[in-house]
Write a protein that holds these residues in place. Structure first.
Motif, PDB file in Angstrom:
ATOM      1  N   CYS A 118       0.960  -1.154   0.037  1.00 46.34           N
ATOM      2  CA  CYS A 118       0.025   0.001   0.013  1.00 46.34           C
ATOM      3  C   CYS A 118       0.976   1.359  -0.008  1.00 46.34           C
ATOM      4  CB  CYS A 118      -0.866   0.036   1.223  1.00 46.34           C
ATOM      5  SG  CYS A 118      -2.306  -1.197   1.060  1.00 46.34           S
ATOM      6  N   LYS A 130     -13.089   3.113  -3.980  1.00 45.68           N
ATOM      7  CA  LYS A 130     -13.651   2.138  -2.744  1.00 45.68           C
ATOM      8  C   LYS A 130     -14.957   1.558  -3.086  1.00 45.68           C
ATOM      9  CE  LYS A 130     -10.525   4.359  -0.267  1.00 45.68           C
ATOM     10  NZ  LYS A 130      -9.333   3.492   0.164  1.00 45.68           N
ATOM     11  N   VAL A 173     -10.051  -4.191  -2.171  1.00 40.50           N
ATOM     12  CA  VAL A 173      -9.954  -3.641  -3.549  1.00 40.50           C
ATOM     13  C   VAL A 173      -8.729  -4.391  -4.468  1.00 40.50           C
ATOM     14  CG1 VAL A 173     -11.091  -1.341  -3.022  1.00 40.50           C
ATOM     15  CG2 VAL A 173      -8.638  -1.694  -2.921  1.00 40.50           C
ATOM     16  N   THR A 220      -7.760  -5.554   1.864  1.00 38.76           N
ATOM     17  CA  THR A 220      -8.041  -4.260   1.557  1.00 38.76           C
ATOM     18  C   THR A 220      -9.396  -4.083   0.843  1.00 38.76           C
ATOM     19  OG1 THR A 220      -7.334  -4.076  -0.742  1.00 38.76           O
ATOM     20  CG2 THR A 220      -5.643  -3.695   1.117  1.00 38.76           C
ATOM     21  N   ARG A 254       0.916   3.858  -2.863  1.00 35.56           N
ATOM     22  CA  ARG A 254       0.620   5.531  -2.731  1.00 35.56           C
ATOM     23  C   ARG A 254       1.689   6.374  -3.351  1.00 35.56           C
ATOM     24  NH1 ARG A 254      -1.171   3.121   2.302  1.00 35.56           N
ATOM     25  NH2 ARG A 254       0.921   3.838   3.235  1.00 35.56           N
ATOM     26  N   ARG A 313      -6.590  -7.967  -2.314  1.00 30.79           N
ATOM     27  CA  ARG A 313      -8.011  -7.904  -2.428  1.00 30.79           C
ATOM     28  C   ARG A 313      -8.684  -8.368  -1.253  1.00 30.79           C
ATOM     29  NH1 ARG A 313     -11.478  -6.681  -6.495  1.00 30.79           N
ATOM     30  NH2 ARG A 313     -13.743  -7.070  -6.069  1.00 30.79           N
ATOM     31  N   GLU A 331      -6.991  -0.376  -8.135  1.00 31.82           N
ATOM     32  CA  GLU A 331      -8.288   0.415  -7.658  1.00 31.82           C
ATOM     33  C   GLU A 331      -7.544   1.102  -6.524  1.00 31.82           C
ATOM     34  OE1 GLU A 331     -12.014  -2.537  -8.954  1.00 31.82           O
ATOM     35  OE2 GLU A 331     -10.922  -2.854  -7.044  1.00 31.82           O
ATOM     36  N   TYR A 332      -6.982   0.429  -5.558  1.00 33.40           N
ATOM     37  CA  TYR A 332      -6.416   1.185  -4.437  1.00 33.40           C
ATOM     38  C   TYR A 332      -5.434   2.368  -4.896  1.00 33.40           C
ATOM     39  CZ  TYR A 332      -3.864   1.814  -0.088  1.00 33.40           C
ATOM     40  OH  TYR A 332      -3.361   2.591   1.025  1.00 33.40           O
ATOM     41  N   ARG A 333      -4.825   2.261  -6.052  1.00 33.14           N
ATOM     42  CA  ARG A 333      -4.000   3.209  -6.539  1.00 33.14           C
ATOM     43  C   ARG A 333      -4.635   4.567  -7.055  1.00 33.14           C
ATOM     44  NH1 ARG A 333       1.252   1.861  -9.976  1.00 33.14           N
ATOM     45  NH2 ARG A 333       2.076   2.302  -7.827  1.00 33.14           N
TER      46      ARG A 333
END
Length: 247
Positions: free
Chosen positions: A201, A246, A236, A234, A205, A231, A240-242
């Motif tokens: 993560c 949500k 996702v 989190t 970021r 997934r 999608e996280y990047r």
């Protein structure tokens, strides 16, 4: 002294049940003394009942003693083990020691000698338990758990495992697995994956690496496995996280 469980594995019934009777009669340290007549039965008992100590013959039907120990090690649930065998070759002793065997006794051996070895092993287990109790930190975690967590956080990007962490701590994989779950509430691999996903993560970021590079630097060698675990943790996908999506 704490109560422990013991597994006896030998295809000679007279030897097997003779050992069981003598041990039950002459010590009250074991809450359970399991018996297995062949290697597969022994492995089944290890998986189901997780004995603390095992005395196992090398030559048995189905699976030999070294194979049982090897498979239990691979699963991270191997008991402290004493090999009992008629094989007197140094080659077998070497293989047994590489698999973490604590002692190696040649048949014929008296029940008294076996009990003496067991008492020595029990003494070591008690010393470890006392050491862990005495070295608890403010968070209530034993020193062995603190060291293992530190080892994971410092080495998550490498190809580490339960066995490598156990070796670092100077204990068996089976013992570390049980103590880790008891104190952390999750298994070793689950915790390792969580640490790796936290690192992933952070990399995502930062937005400087491609997803497959993030997987690699987080300790995952398989991008699909990384995506699945990401997934799961989190909710996702990495992409999608990047993007900040949500769901």
């Amino acid at each position: 002294m704490s109560e422990y469980s013991l597994l006896l594995a030998d295809d000679e019934e007279s030897v097997l049940y003779g050992m069981q009777k003598y041990i039950i009669t002459h010590t009250n340290c074991f809450k359970n003394v399991y018996c297995a007549n062949n290697g597969q039965e022994a492995l089944d008992v290890i998986i189901k009942d997780r004995p603390d100590i095992m005395i196992i013959d090398i030559e048995m039907p189905s699976k030999d003693g070294l194979q049982v120990l090897r498979e239990a090690n691979d699963m991270g649930i191997a008991p402290r083990t004493i090999i009992l065998s008629g094989y007197g070759t140094f080659d077998y002793a070497q293989k047994a020691l590489r698999l973490g065997v604590k002692d190696y006794l040649l048949k014929p051996v008296s029940a008294r000698d076996i009990l003496q070895k067991l008492n020595g092993l029990l003494g070591k287990l008690e010393e470890e338990a006392e050491s862990e109790t005495e070295t608890e930190a403010e968070d209530g975690k034993p020193l062995i758990i603190q060291r293992t967590v530190k080892y994971i956080k410092e080495n998550y990007a490498k190809d580490i495992s339960l066995e490598s962490a156990a070796k670092e701590a100077g204990i068996t994989g089976g013992y570390l697995s049980a103590v880790f779950r008891q104190n952390m509430g999750v298994g070793f691999i689950d915790y390792l994956n969580r640490v790796r996903i936290e690192a992933a993560c952070s990399y995502l970021r930062d937005n400087k690496m491609k997803v497959y590079e993030v997987a690699h630097y987080s300790g995952f060698h398989d991008e699909k496995y990384f995506a699945r675990i990401f997934r799961k943790e989190t909710g996702v996908t990495p992409s999608e996280y990047r993007k900040g999506i949500k769901i």
